[in-house]
Design a protein around this motif. Structure first.
Motif, PDB file in Angstrom:
ATOM      1  N   ARG A 325       0.730  -1.025   0.095  1.00 18.41           N
ATOM      2  CA  ARG A 325       0.093   0.019  -0.002  1.00 18.41           C
ATOM      3  C   ARG A 325       1.071   1.222  -0.091  1.00 18.41           C
ATOM      4  O   ARG A 325       1.592   1.491   0.990  1.00 18.41           O
ATOM      5  CB  ARG A 325      -0.971  -0.095   1.313  1.00 18.41           C
ATOM      6  N   GLU A 326       0.661   2.056  -1.023  1.00 16.73           N
ATOM      7  CA  GLU A 326       1.605   3.302  -1.127  1.00 16.73           C
ATOM      8  C   GLU A 326       0.865   4.508  -0.350  1.00 16.73           C
ATOM      9  O   GLU A 326      -0.351   4.549  -0.480  1.00 16.73           O
ATOM     10  CB  GLU A 326       1.765   3.743  -2.457  1.00 16.73           C
ATOM     11  N   LEU A 327       1.457   5.226   0.550  1.00 19.09           N
ATOM     12  CA  LEU A 327       1.104   6.354   1.219  1.00 19.09           C
ATOM     13  C   LEU A 327       1.878   7.420   1.087  1.00 19.09           C
ATOM     14  O   LEU A 327       3.111   7.457   0.869  1.00 19.09           O
ATOM     15  CB  LEU A 327       0.890   6.043   2.938  1.00 19.09           C
ATOM     16  N   LYS A 328       1.224   8.790   1.279  1.00 16.85           N
ATOM     17  CA  LYS A 328       2.020  10.021   1.072  1.00 16.85           C
ATOM     18  C   LYS A 328       2.614  10.204   2.234  1.00 16.85           C
ATOM     19  O   LYS A 328       2.148   9.863   3.454  1.00 16.85           O
ATOM     20  CB  LYS A 328       0.781  10.869   0.962  1.00 16.85           C
ATOM     21  N   PRO A 329       3.881  10.614   2.177  1.00 16.11           N
ATOM     22  CA  PRO A 329       4.599  10.709   3.478  1.00 16.11           C
ATOM     23  C   PRO A 329       4.197  11.555   4.347  1.00 16.11           C
ATOM     24  O   PRO A 329       3.980  12.774   4.161  1.00 16.11           O
ATOM     25  CB  PRO A 329       6.189  11.108   2.935  1.00 16.11           C
ATOM     26  N   CYS A 330       3.897  11.040   5.573  1.00 17.57           N
ATOM     27  CA  CYS A 330       3.487  11.863   6.994  1.00 17.57           C
ATOM     28  C   CYS A 330       2.388  12.974   6.530  1.00 17.57           C
ATOM     29  O   CYS A 330       2.527  14.028   6.754  1.00 17.57           O
ATOM     30  CB  CYS A 330       4.810  12.599   7.330  1.00 17.57           C
ATOM     31  N   ASP A 331       1.446  12.371   5.877  1.00 15.84           N
ATOM     32  CA  ASP A 331       0.146  13.237   5.815  1.00 15.84           C
ATOM     33  C   ASP A 331      -0.925  13.325   6.786  1.00 15.84           C
ATOM     34  O   ASP A 331      -1.687  12.217   6.839  1.00 15.84           O
ATOM     35  CB  ASP A 331      -0.534  12.895   4.349  1.00 15.84           C
ATOM     36  N   PRO A 332      -0.961  14.453   7.224  1.00  9.50           N
ATOM     37  CA  PRO A 332      -2.116  14.510   8.607  1.00  9.50           C
ATOM     38  C   PRO A 332      -3.561  13.996   8.052  1.00  9.50           C
ATOM     39  O   PRO A 332      -4.132  13.496   8.849  1.00  9.50           O
ATOM     40  CB  PRO A 332      -2.079  15.837   9.063  1.00  9.50           C
ATOM     41  N   ASP A 333      -3.904  14.225   6.541  1.00 10.96           N
ATOM     42  CA  ASP A 333      -5.023  13.935   6.079  1.00 10.96           C
ATOM     43  C   ASP A 333      -5.378  12.599   5.490  1.00 10.96           C
ATOM     44  O   ASP A 333      -6.247  12.392   4.763  1.00 10.96           O
ATOM     45  CB  ASP A 333      -5.351  14.995   5.070  1.00 10.96           C
ATOM     46  N   GLY A 334      -4.130  11.950   5.496  1.00 13.38           N
ATOM     47  CA  GLY A 334      -4.226  10.493   4.713  1.00 13.38           C
ATOM     48  C   GLY A 334      -4.853   9.561   5.661  1.00 13.38           C
ATOM     49  O   GLY A 334      -5.344   9.641   6.850  1.00 13.38           O
ATOM     50  N   PRO A 335      -4.804   8.247   5.061  1.00 10.64           N
ATOM     51  CA  PRO A 335      -5.272   7.157   6.041  1.00 10.64           C
ATOM     52  C   PRO A 335      -4.314   6.922   7.325  1.00 10.64           C
ATOM     53  O   PRO A 335      -3.144   7.276   7.215  1.00 10.64           O
ATOM     54  CB  PRO A 335      -5.147   5.972   4.994  1.00 10.64           C
ATOM     55  N   LEU A 336      -5.161   6.648   8.117  1.00  8.27           N
ATOM     56  CA  LEU A 336      -4.418   6.531   9.719  1.00  8.27           C
ATOM     57  C   LEU A 336      -3.710   5.168   9.524  1.00  8.27           C
ATOM     58  O   LEU A 336      -3.962   3.966   9.275  1.00  8.27           O
ATOM     59  CB  LEU A 336      -5.698   6.137  10.718  1.00  8.27           C
ATOM     60  N   VAL A 337      -2.308   5.421   9.800  1.00  5.08           N
ATOM     61  CA  VAL A 337      -1.389   4.459  10.164  1.00  5.08           C
ATOM     62  C   VAL A 337      -0.198   4.863  11.335  1.00  5.08           C
ATOM     63  O   VAL A 337       0.245   5.880  11.397  1.00  5.08           O
ATOM     64  CB  VAL A 337      -0.351   4.207   8.991  1.00  5.08           C
ATOM     65  N   ALA A 338      -0.548   4.230  12.380  1.00  5.30           N
ATOM     66  CA  ALA A 338       0.318   4.436  13.681  1.00  5.30           C
ATOM     67  C   ALA A 338       0.831   3.035  14.002  1.00  5.30           C
ATOM     68  O   ALA A 338       0.215   2.044  13.757  1.00  5.30           O
ATOM     69  CB  ALA A 338      -0.652   5.276  14.580  1.00  5.30           C
ATOM     70  N   GLU A 339       1.797   2.985  15.013  1.00  3.38           N
ATOM     71  CA  GLU A 339       2.409   2.007  15.619  1.00  3.38           C
ATOM     72  C   GLU A 339       2.583   2.107  17.018  1.00  3.38           C
ATOM     73  O   GLU A 339       2.966   3.100  17.519  1.00  3.38           O
ATOM     74  CB  GLU A 339       3.624   1.607  14.812  1.00  3.38           C
ATOM     75  N   VAL A 340       2.342   0.983  17.735  1.00  5.15           N
ATOM     76  CA  VAL A 340       2.582   1.026  19.133  1.00  5.15           C
ATOM     77  C   VAL A 340       4.156   0.705  19.349  1.00  5.15           C
ATOM     78  O   VAL A 340       4.658  -0.333  19.037  1.00  5.15           O
ATOM     79  CB  VAL A 340       1.829  -0.055  19.903  1.00  5.15           C
ATOM     80  N   VAL A 341       4.759   1.738  19.953  1.00  3.64           N
ATOM     81  CA  VAL A 341       6.403   1.534  20.068  1.00  3.64           C
ATOM     82  C   VAL A 341       6.627   1.165  21.415  1.00  3.64           C
ATOM     83  O   VAL A 341       7.858   0.776  21.997  1.00  3.64           O
ATOM     84  CB  VAL A 341       7.227   2.952  19.661  1.00  3.64           C
ATOM     85  N   LYS A 342       5.520   1.310  22.485  1.00  2.56           N
ATOM     86  CA  LYS A 342       5.892   0.930  23.726  1.00  2.56           C
ATOM     87  C   LYS A 342       4.290   0.662  24.347  1.00  2.56           C
ATOM     88  O   LYS A 342       3.380   1.199  24.194  1.00  2.56           O
ATOM     89  CB  LYS A 342       6.396   2.003  24.703  1.00  2.56           C
ATOM     90  N   THR A 343       4.432  -0.396  25.286  1.00  4.92           N
ATOM     91  CA  THR A 343       3.268  -0.800  26.166  1.00  4.92           C
ATOM     92  C   THR A 343       3.578  -0.719  27.582  1.00  4.92           C
ATOM     93  O   THR A 343       4.399  -1.287  28.016  1.00  4.92           O
ATOM     94  CB  THR A 343       2.686  -2.159  25.688  1.00  4.92           C
ATOM     95  N   ALA A 344       2.733  -0.232  28.277  1.00 12.02           N
ATOM     96  CA  ALA A 344       2.753   0.024  29.934  1.00 12.02           C
ATOM     97  C   ALA A 344       1.458  -0.274  30.524  1.00 12.02           C
ATOM     98  O   ALA A 344       0.450   0.033  29.889  1.00 12.02           O
ATOM     99  CB  ALA A 344       3.555   1.168  30.239  1.00 12.02           C
ATOM    100  N   SER A 345       1.669  -0.626  31.784  1.00 11.28           N
ATOM    101  CA  SER A 345       0.347  -0.725  32.400  1.00 11.28           C
ATOM    102  C   SER A 345       0.339   0.371  33.597  1.00 11.28           C
ATOM    103  O   SER A 345       1.370   0.354  34.328  1.00 11.28           O
ATOM    104  CB  SER A 345       0.347  -2.234  33.101  1.00 11.28           C
ATOM    105  N   ASP A 346      -0.678   0.647  33.959  1.00 11.36           N
ATOM    106  CA  ASP A 346      -0.850   1.865  34.772  1.00 11.36           C
ATOM    107  C   ASP A 346      -2.004   1.152  35.574  1.00 11.36           C
ATOM    108  O   ASP A 346      -2.973   0.709  35.363  1.00 11.36           O
ATOM    109  CB  ASP A 346      -1.499   3.244  34.139  1.00 11.36           C
ATOM    110  N   PRO A 347      -1.643   1.395  37.024  1.00 13.01           N
ATOM    111  CA  PRO A 347      -2.598   0.729  38.044  1.00 13.01           C
ATOM    112  C   PRO A 347      -3.894   1.469  38.004  1.00 13.01           C
ATOM    113  O   PRO A 347      -4.843   0.963  38.597  1.00 13.01           O
ATOM    114  CB  PRO A 347      -1.842   1.056  39.273  1.00 13.01           C
ATOM    115  N   TYR A 348      -4.103   2.598  37.477  1.00 15.50           N
ATOM    116  CA  TYR A 348      -5.260   3.412  37.391  1.00 15.50           C
ATOM    117  C   TYR A 348      -6.064   3.469  36.401  1.00 15.50           C
ATOM    118  O   TYR A 348      -7.527   3.271  36.420  1.00 15.50           O
ATOM    119  CB  TYR A 348      -5.014   4.934  38.011  1.00 15.50           C
ATOM    120  N   VAL A 349      -5.145   3.560  34.965  1.00 16.07           N
ATOM    121  CA  VAL A 349      -6.089   3.400  33.780  1.00 16.07           C
ATOM    122  C   VAL A 349      -5.898   2.378  32.959  1.00 16.07           C
ATOM    123  O   VAL A 349      -6.458   2.212  31.866  1.00 16.07           O
ATOM    124  CB  VAL A 349      -5.623   4.847  33.082  1.00 16.07           C
TER     125      VAL A 349
END
Length: 732
Positions: A325-349
Motif C-alpha cells: 500500500r503506497e501512502l503519501k509521506p506523513c500526511d495528516p489527512d491521509g489514511p490512519l497508520v500508527a504504530e505502538v512502540v511501547k506498552t505499559a500498565s498503569d494501576p489506575y487507567v
C-alpha cells in the motif's frame, strides 16, 4: 544552530498537540548506562521551561519518574518520552536505557525517532555497544549528533573526546565528526581543575557564557581568537565538503570569506541528510540556575538541524492480507497508520500505549483497527481486532497531559487499547493496514519459573500474558518436553525486571528453577523384548502377549513401527494397539524419562485370547515389551546441539573460540564480516550455552552478539550421561 540569533522563547514548557508535521522533531537519546542521558533530558526540559528551577515538573516528580523499578534499581530500564516546546517547535525527546539488556527499548526508540543524539561521557569514552548502535543508525541513514557530558570530571578532556568520537564514529570520514563549539574554561580550583563555564561558537566567533545560570552572549577577546582558527577552519572545510554547492570549496580555497548564514544552512542540510555529525558539549544547570551549559545550543540543533517527520520515509505498509500500500509521506489527512512502540500498565487507567503516528490523525474516542502479526514465536498471537481509542495524552514524569489529537509525525500515549501490544499497527476501522515490523533482538537467556503457591498458579498465566504483551523482546515458552515454563530474556538484568514486574505489578510470586534442556534416548544396539499382560482375577480378564525387536536408526529417523506378524498370532485389529502402546512408552522414555527416538520397532509374534484380549491389554503389552528390550541393551542419552554464530571484534576472536572449545563446542569456520569483526561458526551442546548470553557479553566487553538454532541431537559423553541418569533415579 546556536550561531544564529539567540531567539529562544523563554518558558514554553507544556507540550500540546502539534498542528503540522513540520513543527515536530522526534529525537532519541542513545548512550551507555551512566553516560548522563536522563540528566540531559531534565536539563533540556529545564531550559525549555517545562520544569521549574529545582528540576521538577510543575505538577510534582521529575521528568524521569517513569517506572517504579528504575528508582529501586537506580537505572533506566525502559523507553520514556518527554515532550517539550522550543521556538515554536514540539520536540519529542525519547530517553532510552543504556544497559544492553534493554536494547529492545532502544530499538523502539529508534523506530519512533527521526534523529539520534549519542550521549558520551567525557570521563568514560565510547563503549562497543554504542558503536554498534551507531552502525545501526548508519545502515538506515538516520541523522545523528554527539553530546559530550560529564565535563565537570577532573579527567574530562573535550578535545580528546572529540578525537575519540571521530575515530569511533567517523570510520568512513573522520572530518564528518567535528565540534561546533569549544568549551570555555573558568579559573582553576584548588585541585587545579578548570571548570567549563561556557562555549565558543566556531562559526560565529561568539562566546556563550553560562556561569551566571543564564546564557549570556559576548564577543571573545583577541587572546582567544587565534586558538579558535584551526578548529574553525577544519569545521568550515568539513561543512563545505558536504555542501550541495560544488563551487563553494573553490571559492573558500580561493580566499573568499564564506557567509556564516550559508555555512549554517549547509550544515543543517548535511546534518538532516545524515552525512555530517556535529559534536556538542552539555552539562546540567547548577542549583537554582535556569539553563544548563550547552542546552540552548542543543535545542537549536534539534530544531534547526534535525529533519522533520516529513523528511523520513515511513516503514513499508501493506494491507492485512499482504498487498503493498503506497501512502503519501506523513500526511495528516491521509489514511490512519500508527504504530505502538511501547506498552505499559498503569494501576489506575490500565494499559497505556505509546504510539507514533506515521499517517493520518489519531483522535480520542474513535474506533480503530489493531493488527498484530509476526511474533507468534514469542508468545504473541496474531490478531486483527477493532478497539475504541481512549484518551490521548502527552507524558511528563508520572503525569499525563491531555491531547485533543495526534497528527502524522507526532507521538502520544493512548489509553484503553486493551488488545494492542508493542509493534502492533493502528489503522482505520474500514481500511485496516499493517506496518513492516522493526527488528527485535532475539532473547537467548532462559529463565525457568514455576508458581510459588496455588494462588500464584491461578494468576500466573494472565501475568505472563501481560508481561510479554508489554515487552516483545521477551519470549514465553511452554516446553512440552520438559514441562517447564520458560521466559527467554536478553540478560540477567532483563530477567530481574521481569520477575519484579510479575511480583509487584501483577501480584504473582514465582520461583526460579534450573532450566532443563530437551534430552532424548535411543538404543545403542539391537535388542528384543516380550510383553506379557495377563490378568485372570474373576470377571472379564485381560490377555495380551507380544514379542518385538528394536534396532537403532540414523539420527533424525524418529520412530518406525513394522508389522511382521504371521499366521494371525496377533489379530489384525490389535496391531495398531501394540503400536500405540510402544509409541506412548517411547514418549515417556525407557531409562531416564526422556523421549525415545531413532529406532525401528518390529512386532514379530504374540498371543491373544478370544474373550479377554482388548485394545487396552495390547497397549500395555507393547509398552512392557519395549521396557524389557531396553533393559538388555545400552541406552544412549542424546543432547541437543545448536548451531551457534558469533559476531565478534577481531581482538576477541581467540578468546571466543577458546571459550567455545571449553564448552565442548566444535568451531566449524570463521569469516571476515567487515568493520574489524569476524563471524565464528560453531556447534555447541545446548546444555553448555544456557548462560552464554551473559558470558559472551563479559568476554567481549559487550561488543559481540550471537545467534543459535537447533541442529540435531547427539550422544552425550558417558560421564555426563551417567550423572543425568543418577539425577533421574534420585528424582524418582
Amino acid at each position: 544552530m546556536g550561531d544564529k540569533a539567540n531567539a529562544h522563547p523563554g518558558a514554553a514548557g507544556r507540550a500540546t498537540a502539534a498542528d503540522h508535521p513540520a513543527s515536530v522533531r522526534n529525537v532519541v537519546l542513545v548512550g551507555h548506562s551512566g553516560s548522563g542521558k536522563t540528566t540531559l533530558v531534565e536539563a533540556l526540559a529545564l531550559t525549555a521551561g517545562a520544569v521549574n528551577r529545582a528540576g521538577r515538573v510543575e505538577d510534582g516528580g521529575t521528568v524521569s519518574d517513569y517506572d517504579e523499578i528504575e528508582h529501586r534499581q537506580h537505572r533506566s530500564v525502559q523507553l520514556s518520552l518527554v515532550p517539550v516546546e522550543w521556538g515554536g517547535y514540539k520536540i519529542n525527546i525519547l530517553d532510552t536505557p543504556g544497559y544492553a539488556d534493554f536494547v529492545g527499548e532502544l530499538r523502539a526508540g529508534l523506530r519512533a525517532a527521526d534523529a539520534a543524539l549519542f550521549v558520551v561521557s567525557a570521563s568514560d569514552g565510547v563503549d562497543g555497544s554504542t558503536r554498534m548502535v551507531w552502525e545501526e543508525c548508519a545502515a538506515v541513514g538516520m541523522p545523528r549528533a554527539i553530546v559530550v557530558t560529564h565535563l565537570e570530571s577532573a579527567r574530562a578532556d573535550f578535545d580528546a573526546m572529540t578525537r575519540t568520537c571521530a575515530e569511533a564514529f567517523g570510520a568512513d570520514d573522520p572530518d564528518a565528526v567535528l565540534p561546533l563549539y569549544l568549551p570555555l574554561h573558568g579559573a582553576p580550583g584548588p585541585d587545579g581543575h578548570a571548570p567549563v563555564t561556557g562555549l565558543t561558537g566556531l562559526l560565529s566567533r561568539k562566546l556563550f557564557d553560562y556561569s551566571s545560570g543564564e546564557r549570556e552572549e559576548s564577543v571573545p577577546g583577541p587572546d582567544l581568537l587565534p586558538g579558535l582558527e584551526g578548529a574553525r577552519n577544519r569545521l568550515i572545510e568539513g561543512i563545505i565538503a558536504e555542501s550541495e554547492d560544488e563551487t563553494l570549496m573553490d571559492r573558500y580555497l580561493g580566499g573568499e570569506e564564506i557567509d556564516v548564514k550559508t555555512l549554517v544552512d549547509d550544515l543543517e542540510r548535511a546534518v538532516a541528510r545524515g552525512t555530517f555529525f556535529p559534536v556538542l558539549a552539555a552539562a546540567p544547570a547548577a542549583e537554582g540556575a535556569r539553563q544548563g551549559l550547552g542546552t540552548v545550543e542543543l535545542l537549536e540543533l534539534v530544531t534547526g538541524g534535525f529533519p522533520t517527520p516529513l523528511e523520513r520515509a515511513a516503514p513499508g505498509v501493506t494491507t492485512v492480507d499482504g498487498r503493498p500500500r503506497e501512502l503519501k509521506p506523513c500526511d495528516p489527512d491521509g489514511p490512519l497508520v500508527a504504530e505502538v512502540v511501547k506498552t505499559a500498565s498503569d494501576p489506575y487507567v490500565g494499559r497505556v500505549s505509546l504510539v507514533r503516528v506515521f499517517s493520518g490523525t489519531l483522535r480520542p474516542d474513535e474506533t480503530v483497527h489493531v493488527s498484530g502479526h509476526g511474533l507468534a514465536d514469542r508468545g504473541h498471537e496474531d490478531h486483527d481486532v477493532d478497539e475504541r481509542v481512549g484518551a490521548l495524552s502527552a507524558p511528563f514524569g508520572k503525569q499525563q497531559r491531555t491531547l485533543t489529537h495526534c497528527i502524522a509525525g507526532d507521538l502520544a500515549c493512548v489509553a484503553k487499547l486493551n488488545r494492542a501490544e508493542t509493534g502492533d499497527t493502528i489503522s482505520a476501522k474500514d481500511d485496516p493496514l499493517l506496518m513492516e515490523p522493526w527488528v527485535m533482538p532475539d532473547p537467548l537467556l532462559p529463565l525457568a519459573i514455576q508458581a510459588h503457591s496455588k494462588a500464584d498458579e491461578d494468576k500466573l498465566s494472565q501475568g505472563l500474558a501481560r508481561l510479554v504483551a508489554e515487552d516483545p523482546t521477551m519470549r514465553l515458552e511452554h516446553n512440552q518436553d520438559t514441562h517447564q515454563v520458560v521466559l527467554w530474556c536478553l540478560g540477567e538484568a532483563h530477567a530481574d525486571v521481569a520477575l519484579e514486574r510479575l511480583r509487584n505489578r501483577y501480584g504473582v510470586q514465582v520461583d526460579v528453577v534450573p532450566h532443563k534442556v530437551s534430552l532424548r534416548e535411543t538404543f545403542g544396539g539391537r535388542s528384543a523384548g516380550r510383553g506379557r499382560h495377563v490378568k485372570q482375577s474373576g470377571g472379564h480378564g485381560q490377555f495380551a502377549i507380544c514379542a518385538i525387536e528394536v534396532e537403532p536408526l540414523p539420527g533424525g529417523s524418529g520412530i518406525e513401527f513394522v508389522d511382521k506378524v504371521v499366521g494371525g498370532a496377533v489379530p489384525r485389529q490389535f496391531i495398531p494397539s501394540v503400536e500405540k502402546g510402544v509409541r506412548a512408552q517411547a514418549v515417556k522414555g525407557v531409562v531416564a524419562g526422556y523421549p525415545l527416538i531413532d529406532v525401528r520397532i518390529t512386532l514379530l509374534d504374540g498371543k491373544a485370547h478370544s474373550v479377554d484380549s482388548s485394545d487396552a491389554a495390547f497397549q500395555t503389552a507393547g509398552a512392557l515389551a519395549l521396557r524389557e528390550a531396553a533393559a538388555d541393551v545400552k541406552i544412549h542419552l542424546l543432547e541437543p546441539v545448536a548451531e551457534v554464530t558469533v559476531l565478534v571484534g577481531d581482538d576477541y576472536v581467540g578468546s571466543v573460540m577458546s571459550d567455545l572449545s571449553g564448552r565442548r563446542g566444535r568451531v566449524v569456520g570463521t569469516e571476515q564480516a567487515g568493520g574489524g569483526r569476524t563471524l565464528v561458526r560453531a556447534e555447541v551442546p545446548e546444555i553448555e550455552i544456557d548462560r552464554y548470553a551473559v558470558d559472551l557479553r563479559s568476554l567481549s566487553h559487550g561488543t559481540a552478539r550471537f545467534d543459535r538454532r537447533y541442529a540435531r541431537h547427539e550422544p552425550m559423553p558417558p560421564q555426563i550421561a551417567e550423572k543425568v541418569r543418577e539425577q533421574a533415579e534420585g528424582a524418582a
